[in-house]
Design an enzyme around this catalytic site. Structure first.
Site, PDB file in Angstrom:
ATOM      1  N   GLY A   1       9.569  -2.639   0.577  1.00 23.32           N
ATOM      2  CA  GLY A   1       8.337  -1.884   0.377  1.00 23.32           C
ATOM      3  C   GLY A   1       7.261  -2.781  -0.209  1.00 23.32           C
TER       4      GLY A   1
ATOM      5  CG  HIS B   1       9.057   0.470  -6.532  1.00 24.06           C
ATOM      6  ND1 HIS B   1       9.762  -0.197  -7.506  1.00 24.06           N
ATOM      7  CD2 HIS B   1       8.082  -0.380  -6.136  1.00 24.06           C
ATOM      8  CE1 HIS B   1       9.218  -1.393  -7.693  1.00 24.06           C
ATOM      9  NE2 HIS B   1       8.198  -1.534  -6.861  1.00 24.06           N
ATOM     10  CD  GLU B   2       6.590  -0.366  -2.719  1.00 21.45           C
ATOM     11  OE1 GLU B   2       5.508  -0.801  -3.153  1.00 21.45           O
ATOM     12  OE2 GLU B   2       7.666  -0.990  -2.841  1.00 21.45           O
TER      13      GLU B   2
ATOM     14  CG  HIS C   1       3.350  -0.892  -6.848  1.00 21.47           C
ATOM     15  ND1 HIS C   1       3.165  -1.839  -7.824  1.00 21.47           N
ATOM     16  CD2 HIS C   1       4.558  -1.182  -6.290  1.00 21.47           C
ATOM     17  CE1 HIS C   1       4.216  -2.656  -7.847  1.00 21.47           C
ATOM     18  NE2 HIS C   1       5.069  -2.276  -6.936  1.00 21.47           N
TER      19      HIS C   1
HETATM   20 NI    NI Z   1       6.917  -3.097  -6.428  1.00 20.21          NI
END
Ligand code: NI
Length: 173
Positions: free
Chosen positions: A44, A133-134, A137
């Site tokens: 990712g 997780h992405e 961000h």
């Molecule tokens: Ni990352």
């Protein structure tokens, strides 16, 4: 190919802006993000990690990463989460670092594609972990935040080294 921004580059902790322009230029960015992700052996990659503070990320969690495993999410929103998993997580902006982290087992997200069409995607296990997780961000949250203390302590030294290296690199530039 894009260059990966490493911790503690401030772009990683900024909230990314919504995408308002769709079409060929966005498609080009997404394509280049996939290429960069494959080159770095990631599953990712979020746009802030390549210096673009926009709400875009790409994932491919299929074995051997065939083209039909590619998902690009623009302006993604979490629709629902379910269950729990606990496992290793890493990030291309923190090379070589891994920590055990709790995540939902399953997530459904709603996002736009490169043409601005809305779609839904549901992921379990690794895909759920990568999607979340992405997505983090894009809000300026990196995976070392909200770790359990024992996991954080394991990474403390390496984080300190990365901060020092970042300062040195900046001084050289
Ligand atoms: Ni990352």
């Amino acid at each position: 190919m894009f260059k990966i921004r490493k911790y503690p580059d401030p772009i990683l902790t900024n909230k990314a802006e919504p995408v308002t322009e769709f079409g060929p230029r966005l498609e080009q960015i997404v394509e280049e993000m996939f290429l960069t992700m494959y080159q770095e052996h990631g599953v990712g990659l979020a746009a802030p990690q390549v210096g673009i503070s926009k709400r875009i990320f790409v994932v491919n969690c299929e074995k051997d990463q065939p083209p039909d495993g590619e998902i690009a999410l623009i302006n993604p929103e979490i629709v629902s989460v379910e269950g729990e998993q606990y496992g290793d997580e890493g990030c291309l902006s923190f090379p070589g670092m891994f920590a055990k982290k709790k995540r939902p087992m399953k997530v459904t997200m709603r996002a736009q594609d490169v043409d601005g069409e809305w779609f839904e995607v549901t992921g379990e296990k690794l895909l759920a972990r990568a999607l979340l997780h992405e997505r983090d961000h894009l809000d300026g949250n990196v995976f070392v935040q909200d770790l359990e203390l024992t996991e954080f302590i394991k990474l403390k030294k390496e984080l300190e080294m990365m901060r020092r290296e970042y300062k040195r690199a900046k001084a050289r530039a």
